[in-house]
Design a protein around this motif. Structure first.
Motif, PDB file in Angstrom:
ATOM      1  N   ALA A  87       0.852  -1.196   0.000  1.00  0.00           N
ATOM      2  CA  ALA A  87       0.000   0.000   0.000  1.00  0.00           C
ATOM      3  C   ALA A  87       0.880   1.234   0.000  1.00  0.00           C
ATOM      4  O   ALA A  87       2.056   1.187   0.364  1.00  0.00           O
ATOM      5  CB  ALA A  87      -0.908  -0.004   1.222  1.00  0.00           C
ATOM      6  N   THR A 127      -5.340   3.124   1.114  1.00  0.00           N
ATOM      7  CA  THR A 127      -4.697   1.839   0.848  1.00  0.00           C
ATOM      8  C   THR A 127      -4.035   1.274   2.104  1.00  0.00           C
ATOM      9  O   THR A 127      -4.117   0.073   2.377  1.00  0.00           O
ATOM     10  CB  THR A 127      -3.656   1.969  -0.273  1.00  0.00           C
ATOM     11  OG1 THR A 127      -2.607   2.857   0.126  1.00  0.00           O
ATOM     12  CG2 THR A 127      -4.305   2.520  -1.539  1.00  0.00           C
ATOM     13  N   PHE A 142      -2.205  -2.023  -3.825  1.00  0.00           N
ATOM     14  CA  PHE A 142      -3.423  -1.237  -3.622  1.00  0.00           C
ATOM     15  C   PHE A 142      -3.177   0.238  -3.904  1.00  0.00           C
ATOM     16  O   PHE A 142      -2.188   0.822  -3.449  1.00  0.00           O
ATOM     17  CB  PHE A 142      -3.952  -1.445  -2.205  1.00  0.00           C
ATOM     18  CG  PHE A 142      -4.531  -2.815  -1.992  1.00  0.00           C
ATOM     19  CD1 PHE A 142      -5.877  -3.046  -2.231  1.00  0.00           C
ATOM     20  CD2 PHE A 142      -3.735  -3.871  -1.584  1.00  0.00           C
ATOM     21  CE1 PHE A 142      -6.419  -4.315  -2.067  1.00  0.00           C
ATOM     22  CE2 PHE A 142      -4.260  -5.144  -1.417  1.00  0.00           C
ATOM     23  CZ  PHE A 142      -5.610  -5.366  -1.660  1.00  0.00           C
ATOM     24  N   LEU A 173      -8.885   1.413  -5.197  1.00  0.00           N
ATOM     25  CA  LEU A 173      -9.976   1.532  -4.229  1.00  0.00           C
ATOM     26  C   LEU A 173     -10.778   2.808  -4.454  1.00  0.00           C
ATOM     27  O   LEU A 173     -10.552   3.553  -5.401  1.00  0.00           O
ATOM     28  CB  LEU A 173      -9.395   1.487  -2.813  1.00  0.00           C
ATOM     29  CG  LEU A 173      -8.582   0.222  -2.476  1.00  0.00           C
ATOM     30  CD1 LEU A 173      -7.786   0.438  -1.188  1.00  0.00           C
ATOM     31  CD2 LEU A 173      -9.498  -0.985  -2.341  1.00  0.00           C
ATOM     32  N   ALA A 188     -12.922  -4.836   0.338  1.00  0.00           N
ATOM     33  CA  ALA A 188     -11.633  -5.267  -0.201  1.00  0.00           C
ATOM     34  C   ALA A 188     -11.214  -6.617   0.386  1.00  0.00           C
ATOM     35  O   ALA A 188     -10.706  -7.479  -0.339  1.00  0.00           O
ATOM     36  CB  ALA A 188     -10.562  -4.219   0.077  1.00  0.00           C
TER      37      ALA A 188
END
Length: 380
Positions: free
Chosen positions: A140, A149, A268, A345, A366
């Motif tokens: 992330a 993230t 992410f 996202l 997620a």
């Protein structure tokens, strides 16, 4: 949220899970408190010279009892790690360190590299240590402004660790490698200086220009006129060479140096609400296009069934724009990780400033998507 513990004597509070989505980590604050014992040494309230001298030494003997001022004590701030707000790097690192302390049988924290400014790049590994396990990579904040993230992958780590033995084999037969903040310098900079900073904090030409770490991987690095830039001031600046940056090197070395074969690579991002896979540098479909599309669609369906959010699925070039030197193209082509995805996202509406009240739902959708992917990976 910080709460000062108002106790005359410091006491250690154990890190315990209060609710499934919370636990406490600790940090010494800068605040201090002091109390001193004041004594009138003469009945008329005045002090003799000798008595003043005694007071100045901070120790008074009275009735054969030593009266000493209490030492200044640091108050211990108690910081709550939750998924209702965004946290700074020290809280995130304390969180994964505490997981390792509380669950040493399955958790290991390692430093896989140092950032440009010398910060640790920490990775949490969650594993039952079975020899036949395959690997899953999740990172992330390769782009520092994408705070959601980090919230999502730390949530997944928390759920995984605290419920590990309740999950199916598709989850527990994996070694989970989780890097909550891949770009720690940039992440801190977005909290202290510029919220929309994207790149790392590399200096070229004597000034900080930053490198887009997701353009710094070796596969298709610098290919063509689109997908990255050789201009240091550009937001897509790819750096002077492939793997010129310590942050991308940390990913490369951790994966290629692993004895466990990786089956899934999940990086992410935010905010396009997409599940995308190679290629980013060309329009041709990758060799496993159909399989990646199918598995991605299963993830998207899990998200929709969780919150009603619709995520699109497809290759990078199909859904966004040319992107050369990306981590998922490298993980798929060079590291040979068959399920390589970049998960974008929420949210198109709020862009990078996703309101904190949407963190829990984003985390939940997620995680359900990732679990479905693990099922698919094991069946195929």
């Amino acid at each position: 949220m910080s709460v000062a513990v108002k106790s005359a004597r410091p006491r250690r509070i154990k890190s315990t899970l209060q609710r499934p989505d919370k636990f406490y980590v600790y940090d010494d604050g800068d605040e201090s408190s002091s109390e001193s014992t004041m004594t009138k040494c003469a009945s008329n309230g005045t002090q003799t010279r000798d008595e003043q001298k005694l007071l100045s030494t901070h120790t008074i003997q009275k009735s054969n009892v030593l009266i000493t001022p209490r030492k200044k004590l640091k108050k211990r701030k108690v910081k709550l790690m939750d998924w209702k707000k965004y946290h700074r790097l020290n809280v995130i690192y304390a969180f994964i360190d505490d997981l390792e302390k509380d669950f040493p049988a399955i958790c290991t924290v390692t430093v896989i590299g140092k950032s440009v400014e010398g910060r640790d790049i920490k990775m949490l590994k969650i594993s039952n240590s079975n020899a036949g396990n395959s690997g899953v990579w999740m990172d992330a904040c390769i782009h520092s402004r994408e705070w959601i993230t980090t919230a999502v992958v730390t949530y997944m780590a928390n759920v995984l660790v605290r419920n590990f033995h309740t999950f199916s084999d598709a989850v527990t037969n994996k070694d989970w490698h989780i890097v909550p903040v891949l770009n720690p310098d940039g992440y801190e900079y977005t909290h202290t200086h510029e919220r929309m900073w994207r790149k790392n904090r590399a200096k070229y030409g004597g000034e900080c220009v930053g490198v887009d770490l997701n353009r710094n991987f070796s596969y298709a690095w610098g290919q063509g006129d689109e997908g990255s830039s050789d201009d240091p001031k550009h937001v897509f600046y790819r750096g002077p060479a492939p793997f010129s940056e310590p942050e991308s090197i940390a990913v490369r070395d951790a994966i290629l140096g692993s004895v466990v074969p990786f089956k899934a690579f999940l990086s992410f991002h935010s905010y396009y609400e997409l599940i995308i896979f190679p290629w980013g540098n060309r329009t041709d479909p990758c060799p496993d296009y159909v399989r990646l599309l199918e598995a991605g669609s299963i993830m998207a369906r899990a998200i929709f069934e969780t919150t009603g959010k619709t995520y699109k699925v497809g290759s990078t070039k199909d859904l966004t724009y040319y992107a050369c030197g990306t981590s998922i193209d490298w993980s798929y082509s060079i590291a040979k990780i068959p399920y390589s995805y970049m998960v974008e996202l929420r949210s198109r509406k709020n862009k990078f400033r996703l309101p904190k009240d949407q963190i829990p739902e984003t985390c939940s959708e997620a995680w359900n998507a990732v679990q479905k992917l693990m099922d698919y990976v094991d069946k195929h």
